[in-house]
Motif scaffolding. Structure first.
Motif, PDB file in Angstrom:
ATOM      1  N   GLY A 191      39.083  42.895  46.126  1.00 37.81           N
ATOM      2  CA  GLY A 191      38.403  44.113  45.722  1.00 37.81           C
ATOM      3  C   GLY A 191      38.490  44.573  44.290  1.00 37.81           C
ATOM      4  O   GLY A 191      37.836  45.536  43.931  1.00 37.81           O
ATOM      5  N   THR A 192      39.270  43.908  43.421  1.00 38.22           N
ATOM      6  CA  THR A 192      39.460  44.446  42.081  1.00 38.22           C
ATOM      7  C   THR A 192      38.201  44.318  41.237  1.00 38.22           C
ATOM      8  O   THR A 192      37.528  43.295  41.264  1.00 38.22           O
ATOM      9  CB  THR A 192      40.578  43.687  41.369  1.00 38.22           C
ATOM     10  N   LEU A 193      37.913  45.334  40.447  1.00 37.97           N
ATOM     11  CA  LEU A 193      36.743  45.303  39.589  1.00 37.97           C
ATOM     12  C   LEU A 193      37.120  45.120  38.121  1.00 37.97           C
ATOM     13  O   LEU A 193      36.716  44.167  37.482  1.00 37.97           O
ATOM     14  CB  LEU A 193      35.940  46.596  39.758  1.00 37.97           C
ATOM     15  N   PHE A 194      37.912  46.036  37.575  1.00 34.12           N
ATOM     16  CA  PHE A 194      38.105  46.049  36.124  1.00 34.12           C
ATOM     17  C   PHE A 194      38.839  44.795  35.659  1.00 34.12           C
ATOM     18  O   PHE A 194      39.878  44.426  36.189  1.00 34.12           O
ATOM     19  CB  PHE A 194      38.824  47.326  35.678  1.00 34.12           C
ATOM     20  N   SER A 195      38.274  44.159  34.613  1.00 36.66           N
ATOM     21  CA  SER A 195      38.716  42.823  34.249  1.00 36.66           C
ATOM     22  C   SER A 195      40.158  42.802  33.770  1.00 36.66           C
ATOM     23  O   SER A 195      40.867  41.836  34.012  1.00 36.66           O
ATOM     24  CB  SER A 195      37.789  42.236  33.193  1.00 36.66           C
ATOM     25  N   HIS A 196      40.615  43.865  33.091  1.00 38.60           N
ATOM     26  CA  HIS A 196      42.000  43.800  32.626  1.00 38.60           C
ATOM     27  C   HIS A 196      42.971  43.870  33.801  1.00 38.60           C
ATOM     28  O   HIS A 196      44.052  43.303  33.751  1.00 38.60           O
ATOM     29  CB  HIS A 196      42.297  44.878  31.578  1.00 38.60           C
ATOM     30  N   VAL A 197      42.558  44.538  34.882  1.00 35.62           N
ATOM     31  CA  VAL A 197      43.427  44.580  36.060  1.00 35.62           C
ATOM     32  C   VAL A 197      43.451  43.208  36.740  1.00 35.62           C
ATOM     33  O   VAL A 197      44.502  42.728  37.170  1.00 35.62           O
ATOM     34  CB  VAL A 197      42.955  45.672  37.043  1.00 35.62           C
ATOM     35  N   VAL A 198      42.279  42.558  36.802  1.00 36.11           N
ATOM     36  CA  VAL A 198      42.217  41.222  37.394  1.00 36.11           C
ATOM     37  C   VAL A 198      43.109  40.261  36.608  1.00 36.11           C
ATOM     38  O   VAL A 198      43.924  39.534  37.182  1.00 36.11           O
ATOM     39  CB  VAL A 198      40.762  40.704  37.394  1.00 36.11           C
TER      40      VAL A 198
END
Lengths: 434, 301
Positions: free
Chosen positions: A121-128
């Motif tokens: 479910g992760t969206l924001f690329s820095h979190v991924v």
């Protein structure tokens, strides 16, 4: 205090510690039990747990809210159809604050405390990018819905897959010919200054060069910025096309101030709908957008040639024909992205069924099953349109929509083909060991 | 032109916010770390008032302009009575207490208002474009270039902030309340001896300081948006301004607000916003090294 009540037994430190210790132990035991049970066996009635890393707070909150609604709707549909391998599906949601550090911690919680089968479910690329290495260490399949090129670039690992949404590189390659042919050759880019925006910066400038165009100025803006007027004067006068892609809580201010800056004599404007996700296009101050173009991952407004799948998808998630919540028209969805959650959950289901997934010991088989996937025709499982999955790069490819603002609505004027977005593989994850 | 206008808008709201911080420090010797959250509350209340009234944006805005500072002021006064007065305004403990207050306010806003940024409609907003001349085919011709424009609302912010600051100055120098405040600032014990209800003055000053922050936020929120994390930036800038201007010195605060606001606007437009922030921080460091009492601060005895 004790001397006033001499009849009571003195409450010593030793006794206090003993009591605390006993309480602690009794609390810890039920905490451990499901941990043991979950890994030891998986009974047919036990739910399959999908850890949902959701941006409830931080700069991704608006996306998180809709990713949540979409995922809940997708899981409800899967359970209505009998679950996965006869077992019900349960979403275990955890807020990551749109923060890479917390993202990695959330994955750890999924693997070690709530015993999730996969993370999603992760969206924001820095979190991924911050979380993916931890997913590999935990050997936890990690299905992201982020658009970033980091999956297909080979930067991540075998446990991270993106089967629900096309990556930025493919999107801009598919779109650049339209911009170059119809809007202009001299482009100024304004983008969010983090990994996702950098993908745009790198791949769009490359792609427009192939069209004989040129990026004459790049303006990076921190995603936490709240006031933008000071950035606009950097736009060169000879700009023919302004390309913008912003994210963060202040996107409405960004677009509004763009209008105030240009006034009646604007250049052509091509934006990623990210700059206006969760924002109504008829908000006051956005009138100048009339006649400008947007990329949309999935058209926010129901088009005249709307598919039956799109119609049913809107209904299931609770979105009306103009892309807003059916209960609150002011609550506009992140329609161009959230289909990715729905489709990813269906890919997880298909993968688990293909490998007859029973429990965490089958996690590698699940990844191999997803890697073996190729065509995903438009259907109720894939309401955005046809898709083609590349098992080597762990990345899916799909169609893209270019919409024009007409009468305050987004009207699709061009749909790219899947092939428009192809580029040579940059990695083969299947050769990497588990 | 655009740069100095942008700078003036920043300076105007900054002056209001920093004024509140400076006033609280000057009279009470309290470093209010929660100041930015009072600012944020002002913006959030403005959103709430304007959506509940929900008729014409102007009515909502005027409502917010009255309701938000008063509510925030009352809340701050209550916080003063309940928290700061109990710890006897001890300098270290008040810092910790206001940090706690910061988190309480911020997280309660997150729980009620939610994590989204919400817009407030300005009461009026028309784009004012300025013409420019260039050598064209028919000689000198007039045209409207990009960017050489501002909005009527931004001009209003500047005017309103100046009016409020003048009002504040009149309050402090021409009224009895101002006299009492200044007396308390000069010597707390002597003021008590003369029968000034110092406790009540403190509550009032703390409320006034927070109210000024809220007022600044109500003015700026139609340009930006209300968001639960919006308090951090103004807090930092206010501290910068107050340190440069001299803690507790009100004219110094205004001069420093103008300096920081204008330089931020001009440097941001011509160079980059990051450079503007770097320079502002550098100025603070320089002031602390060479003139620790601030530009207009009185050297401590």
């Amino acid at each position: 205090m004790t001397d006033k009540t001499p009849t009571r037994a003195p409450f010593t430190r030793r006794a206090a510690l003993a009591t605390l210790g006993a309480t602690g132990a009794s609390l810890a035991v039920p905490g451990l039990l499901p941990g043991l049970g979950g890994t030891a066996q998986a009974q047919s009635g036990d739910p399959i747990k999908i850890g949902f890393q959701v941006h409830r707070t931080g700069i991704g909150a608006a996306y998180g809210r809709w990713y949540d609604r979409t995922s809940q709707a997708a899981v409800a549909r899967i359970n209505d159809m009998g679950g996965i391998n006869g077992r019900p599906v349960e979403l275990v949601s955890e807020d990551d604050g749109t923060d890479p550090k917390r993202g990695a911690e959330v994955l750890e919680k999924f693997a070690n405390q709530s015993n999730c089968d996969v993370a999603f479910g992760t969206l924001f690329s820095h979190v991924v990018i911050g979380s993916a290495p931890r997913a590999a260490e935990l050997k936890l399949p990690y299905f992201v819905v982020s658009e970033g090129h980091h999956v297909a670039s080979g930067m991540l690992n075998r446990y991270t897959l993106q089967p629900g949404i096309t990556d930025v590189k493919s999107q801009v390659i598919a779109m650049a010919p339209f911009v170059g042919d119809n809007l202009g050759k001299k482009v100024t880019m304004m983008f969010a200054d983090f990994a996702f925006g950098h993908d745009h910066r790198d791949f769009f400038s490359e792609a427009i060069k192939e069209q004989g165009g040129k990026v004459i100025k790049m303006i990076a803006i921190p995603p936490t910025e709240t006031s933008f007027t000071k950035y606009f004067p950097q736009i060169p006068q000879e700009t023919e096309v302004l390309y913008h892609v912003m994210v963060g809580p202040a996107v409405l201010t960004f677009v509004k101030e763009m209008g105030e800056f240009f006034g009646p004599s604007r250049p052509e404007i091509f934006g990623y709908i990210d700059s206006l996700e969760a924002v109504s296009i008829d908000s006051p101050g956005l009138e100048f957008l009339e006649g400008t173009y947007f990329w949309e991952g999935n058209p926010r407004y129901a088009q005249t040639d709307q598919t039956e799948f799109d119609k049913a998808f809107r209904e299931a998630v609770g979105v009306d024909d103009s892309g807003a919540s059916i209960t609150d028209p002011a609550d506009v969805s992140t329609y161009a992205h959230m289909f990715g959650c729905w489709e990813t959950l269906n890919v997880i289901k298909a993968g688990m069924e293909a490998c007859n997934y029973q429990g965490p010991e089958d996690r590698q088989a699940l990844i191999e099953a997803v890697e073996a996937m190729t065509e995903m025709p438009a259907s109720m499982d894939h309401p955005q349109g046809d898709k083609l999955f590349n098992g080597k790069t762990h990345q899916v490819f799909g169609v893209q929509y270019i919409s024009k603002v007409e009468d305050g609505m987004l009207k699709v004027v061009h749909t790219t083909s899947i092939e428009d977005g192809f580029y040579p593989d940059e990695v083969d994850y299947t050769t990497q060991p588990f | 032109m655009l740069a100095s206008l942008e700078g003036a808008v920043t300076a105007a709201t900054l002056a209001l916010t920093a004024m509140g911080l400076s006033l609280v420090f000057g009279v009470m010797r309290v470093v209010n770390v929660a100041h930015g959250e009072f600012y944020m509350l002002g913006a959030v209340i403005a959103w709430f008032v304007s959506t509940t009234l929900g008729t014409h944006p102007a009515i909502g805005f005027v409502g917010a302009l009255i309701v938000a500072p008063v509510l925030v002021g009352l809340l701050a006064a209550a916080a003063d009575r309940l928290i700061l007065a109990r710890i006897n305004y001890d300098p270290e403990r008040t810092i910790v207490a206001t940090i706690g207050l910061l988190y309480i306010l911020q997280q309660s806003t997150l729980m009620t208002f939610g994590p989204d940024a919400r817009p407030v409609e300005p009461p009026f907003n028309s784009r004012i474009a300025l013409p420019w001349w260039r050598q064209g085919e028919n000689g000198l011709e007039m045209f409207y270039p990009w960017g050489l424009a501002t909005t009527s609302y931004k001009l209003f912010i500047i005017v309103a902030a100046v009016a409020i600051l003048i009002g504040l100055w009149v309050l402090l120098t021409r009224t009895r309340i101002g006299l009492v405040m200044r007396a308390t600032q000069a010597d707390r014990e002597m003021a008590t001896a003369f029968g000034i209800p110092v406790e009540r003055v403190y509550a009032m000053v703390f409320g006034l300081g927070a109210g000024l922050a809220a007022l600044g936020a109500v003015l700026i929120v139609p340009v930006q948006q209300a968001h639960y994390l919006m308090g951090a930036d103004p807090l930092l800038l206010s501290f910068i301004v107050v340190i440069i201007g001299g803690l507790g010195s009100l004219p110094g605060t205004i001069i420093a607000a103008l300096l920081i606001g204008m330089s931020d606007g001009i440097i941001s437009v011509f160079f980059s916003p990051t450079l503007a922030k770097i320079l502002a921080t550098l100025v603070v460091a320089m002031v602390l090294v060479f003139r620790p009492q601030g530009l207009l601060g009185k050297a401590s005895a």
